[in-house]
Design a protein around this motif. Structure first.
Motif, PDB file in Angstrom:
ATOM      1  N   LEU A 126       0.487  -0.998  -0.308  1.00  0.00           N
ATOM      2  CA  LEU A 126       0.018   0.470   0.193  1.00  0.00           C
ATOM      3  C   LEU A 126       0.794   1.419  -0.220  1.00  0.00           C
ATOM      4  O   LEU A 126       0.540   2.558  -0.231  1.00  0.00           O
ATOM      5  CB  LEU A 126      -0.512  -0.154   0.937  1.00  0.00           C
ATOM      6  CG  LEU A 126      -2.321   1.511   1.328  1.00  0.00           C
ATOM      7  CD1 LEU A 126      -2.781   1.258   0.141  1.00  0.00           C
ATOM      8  CD2 LEU A 126      -2.222   1.208   2.639  1.00  0.00           C
ATOM      9  N   PHE A 127       1.700   1.462   0.931  1.00  0.00           N
ATOM     10  CA  PHE A 127       2.263   2.589   0.830  1.00  0.00           C
ATOM     11  C   PHE A 127       3.353   2.908  -0.613  1.00  0.00           C
ATOM     12  O   PHE A 127       3.365   3.410  -0.942  1.00  0.00           O
ATOM     13  CB  PHE A 127       3.811   2.788   1.708  1.00  0.00           C
ATOM     14  CG  PHE A 127       4.632   2.816   1.959  1.00  0.00           C
ATOM     15  CD1 PHE A 127       4.566   4.318   2.693  1.00  0.00           C
ATOM     16  CD2 PHE A 127       6.760   2.857   1.838  1.00  0.00           C
ATOM     17  CE1 PHE A 127       5.708   5.978   2.703  1.00  0.00           C
ATOM     18  CE2 PHE A 127       6.936   4.232   1.417  1.00  0.00           C
ATOM     19  CZ  PHE A 127       6.818   5.162   1.598  1.00  0.00           C
ATOM     20  N   ALA A 144       3.864   5.315  -6.246  1.00  0.00           N
ATOM     21  CA  ALA A 144       4.150   5.841  -7.219  1.00  0.00           C
ATOM     22  C   ALA A 144       2.838   6.910  -7.645  1.00  0.00           C
ATOM     23  O   ALA A 144       2.776   7.218  -8.213  1.00  0.00           O
ATOM     24  CB  ALA A 144       3.818   4.573  -7.544  1.00  0.00           C
ATOM     25  N   SER A 145       1.720   6.855  -7.128  1.00  0.00           N
ATOM     26  CA  SER A 145       0.667   8.027  -8.110  1.00  0.00           C
ATOM     27  C   SER A 145       0.589   9.651  -7.199  1.00  0.00           C
ATOM     28  O   SER A 145       0.941   9.958  -7.767  1.00  0.00           O
ATOM     29  CB  SER A 145      -0.705   7.806  -6.618  1.00  0.00           C
ATOM     30  OG  SER A 145      -0.486   7.842  -5.561  1.00  0.00           O
ATOM     31  N   LEU A 146       1.236   8.889  -5.820  1.00  0.00           N
ATOM     32  CA  LEU A 146       1.925  10.462  -6.035  1.00  0.00           C
ATOM     33  C   LEU A 146       3.315  11.330  -7.277  1.00  0.00           C
ATOM     34  O   LEU A 146       2.425  12.201  -7.555  1.00  0.00           O
ATOM     35  CB  LEU A 146       2.186  10.969  -4.187  1.00  0.00           C
ATOM     36  CG  LEU A 146       3.841  12.090  -3.825  1.00  0.00           C
ATOM     37  CD1 LEU A 146       1.716  13.147  -3.978  1.00  0.00           C
ATOM     38  CD2 LEU A 146       3.778  12.103  -2.785  1.00  0.00           C
ATOM     39  N   LEU A 147       3.939  10.184  -7.334  1.00  0.00           N
ATOM     40  CA  LEU A 147       4.938  10.606  -8.160  1.00  0.00           C
ATOM     41  C   LEU A 147       4.571  11.171  -9.973  1.00  0.00           C
ATOM     42  O   LEU A 147       4.985  12.125 -10.405  1.00  0.00           O
ATOM     43  CB  LEU A 147       6.027   9.574  -8.814  1.00  0.00           C
ATOM     44  CG  LEU A 147       6.944   9.325  -7.314  1.00  0.00           C
ATOM     45  CD1 LEU A 147       7.725   8.652  -7.465  1.00  0.00           C
ATOM     46  CD2 LEU A 147       7.825  10.608  -6.365  1.00  0.00           C
ATOM     47  N   LEU A 148       3.259   9.974 -10.048  1.00  0.00           N
ATOM     48  CA  LEU A 148       2.891   9.930 -11.100  1.00  0.00           C
ATOM     49  C   LEU A 148       1.916  11.265 -11.065  1.00  0.00           C
ATOM     50  O   LEU A 148       2.128  12.177 -12.567  1.00  0.00           O
ATOM     51  CB  LEU A 148       2.088   8.859 -11.222  1.00  0.00           C
ATOM     52  CG  LEU A 148       2.460   7.724 -12.111  1.00  0.00           C
ATOM     53  CD1 LEU A 148       2.120   6.542 -12.167  1.00  0.00           C
ATOM     54  CD2 LEU A 148       3.344   7.478 -13.160  1.00  0.00           C
ATOM     55  N   LEU A 200       2.473  14.435  -9.646  1.00  0.00           N
ATOM     56  CA  LEU A 200       3.573  15.362  -9.857  1.00  0.00           C
ATOM     57  C   LEU A 200       4.325  15.335 -10.995  1.00  0.00           C
ATOM     58  O   LEU A 200       3.949  16.283 -11.413  1.00  0.00           O
ATOM     59  CB  LEU A 200       4.916  15.618  -8.554  1.00  0.00           C
ATOM     60  CG  LEU A 200       4.241  15.317  -7.113  1.00  0.00           C
ATOM     61  CD1 LEU A 200       5.624  15.193  -6.546  1.00  0.00           C
ATOM     62  CD2 LEU A 200       4.243  16.520  -7.072  1.00  0.00           C
ATOM     63  N   LEU A 201       3.831  14.383 -11.871  1.00  0.00           N
ATOM     64  CA  LEU A 201       4.755  14.196 -13.467  1.00  0.00           C
ATOM     65  C   LEU A 201       4.284  15.034 -14.237  1.00  0.00           C
ATOM     66  O   LEU A 201       4.133  15.630 -14.938  1.00  0.00           O
ATOM     67  CB  LEU A 201       5.214  12.803 -14.140  1.00  0.00           C
ATOM     68  CG  LEU A 201       5.319  12.320 -15.002  1.00  0.00           C
ATOM     69  CD1 LEU A 201       7.274  13.080 -15.161  1.00  0.00           C
ATOM     70  CD2 LEU A 201       4.863  10.761 -15.359  1.00  0.00           C
ATOM     71  N   VAL A 202       2.300  14.549 -14.282  1.00  0.00           N
ATOM     72  CA  VAL A 202       2.105  15.593 -14.493  1.00  0.00           C
ATOM     73  C   VAL A 202       1.721  16.673 -14.527  1.00  0.00           C
ATOM     74  O   VAL A 202       1.617  17.409 -15.424  1.00  0.00           O
ATOM     75  CB  VAL A 202       0.229  14.986 -14.600  1.00  0.00           C
ATOM     76  CG1 VAL A 202      -0.426  15.481 -15.116  1.00  0.00           C
ATOM     77  CG2 VAL A 202       0.093  13.492 -14.888  1.00  0.00           C
ATOM     78  N   LEU A 203       1.738  17.224 -13.527  1.00  0.00           N
ATOM     79  CA  LEU A 203       1.403  18.276 -13.061  1.00  0.00           C
ATOM     80  C   LEU A 203       2.793  19.127 -13.944  1.00  0.00           C
ATOM     81  O   LEU A 203       2.482  20.024 -13.890  1.00  0.00           O
ATOM     82  CB  LEU A 203       2.006  18.523 -11.624  1.00  0.00           C
ATOM     83  CG  LEU A 203       1.456  20.270 -10.842  1.00  0.00           C
ATOM     84  CD1 LEU A 203       0.480  21.267 -11.156  1.00  0.00           C
ATOM     85  CD2 LEU A 203       2.249  20.467  -9.841  1.00  0.00           C
ATOM     86  N   PHE A 204       3.853  18.664 -13.730  1.00  0.00           N
ATOM     87  CA  PHE A 204       5.339  20.061 -13.941  1.00  0.00           C
ATOM     88  C   PHE A 204       5.202  19.553 -15.929  1.00  0.00           C
ATOM     89  O   PHE A 204       5.658  20.555 -16.025  1.00  0.00           O
ATOM     90  CB  PHE A 204       6.207  19.004 -13.273  1.00  0.00           C
ATOM     91  CG  PHE A 204       6.655  19.616 -11.797  1.00  0.00           C
ATOM     92  CD1 PHE A 204       6.749  20.914 -11.258  1.00  0.00           C
ATOM     93  CD2 PHE A 204       6.537  18.451 -10.667  1.00  0.00           C
ATOM     94  CE1 PHE A 204       6.630  21.194 -10.021  1.00  0.00           C
ATOM     95  CE2 PHE A 204       6.632  19.011  -9.339  1.00  0.00           C
ATOM     96  CZ  PHE A 204       7.034  20.169  -8.942  1.00  0.00           C
ATOM     97  N   SER A 205       4.749  18.828 -16.214  1.00  0.00           N
ATOM     98  CA  SER A 205       4.691  18.256 -17.432  1.00  0.00           C
ATOM     99  C   SER A 205       3.598  19.779 -18.326  1.00  0.00           C
ATOM    100  O   SER A 205       3.779  20.153 -19.316  1.00  0.00           O
ATOM    101  CB  SER A 205       4.001  17.015 -17.772  1.00  0.00           C
ATOM    102  OG  SER A 205       3.068  16.567 -17.533  1.00  0.00           O
ATOM    103  N   THR A 206       2.637  19.590 -17.553  1.00  0.00           N
ATOM    104  CA  THR A 206       1.627  20.806 -18.254  1.00  0.00           C
ATOM    105  C   THR A 206       1.965  22.523 -17.503  1.00  0.00           C
ATOM    106  O   THR A 206       1.644  23.499 -17.835  1.00  0.00           O
ATOM    107  CB  THR A 206      -0.087  20.585 -17.361  1.00  0.00           C
ATOM    108  OG1 THR A 206       0.367  20.776 -16.056  1.00  0.00           O
ATOM    109  CG2 THR A 206       0.440  19.223 -18.044  1.00  0.00           C
TER     110      THR A 206
END
Length: 132
Positions: A3-4, A9-13, A15-21
């Protein structure tokens, strides 16, 4: 633990979407060939020599560069589409095989064999021998 890892992994994804836009600007001030200041999301500070000069001489020795880094404007939301070409015979066979009563039958809980305590005979009473 699993679960951890999935939360990280969901947090990193995300952030990836946030910084790519995300779009931002990088401002740089040069005095001659020397970089004086570099600023992100704001205008770079000028050097003292540039501030003291009259406006017509400022363009000759000092220079400002503004670099705009643009992120994605349009995100494509699409589902993964794939087609499985399964023969009809195989689908019917698997349906019949997995829907049999043995596949869905519940296991009956079995109790362990009960071993009662051993019975010990009282030899004094059995042989009628008593201490007086």
């Amino acid at each position: 633990m699993n679960l951890f890892v999935s939360k990280i992994a969901s947090l990193l994804l995300a952030l990836l979407v946030l910084f790519s836009t995300l779009s931002f600007t990088v401002g740089t001030h040069y005095c001659g060939n020397i970089m004086i200041d570099k600023a992100i999301l704001s205008k770079a500070q000028t050097c003292e020599m540039h501030q003291e000069m009259p406006s017509e001489e400022k363009s000759e020795c000092c220079g400002d560069e503004v670099e705009i880094i643009e992120g994605q404007d349009v995100l494509q939301f699409s589902k993964a589409e794939f087609d499985l070409d399964i023969p009809v015979e195989f689908a019917i066979f698997s349906l019949i095989h997995f829907s049999s009563t043995d596949f869905f039958a519940k296991e009956i809980a079995t109790a362990e064999v009960y071993d009662p305590p051993h019975y010990y005979q009282d030899f004094q009473i059995l042989h009628q021998v008593f201490l007086i």
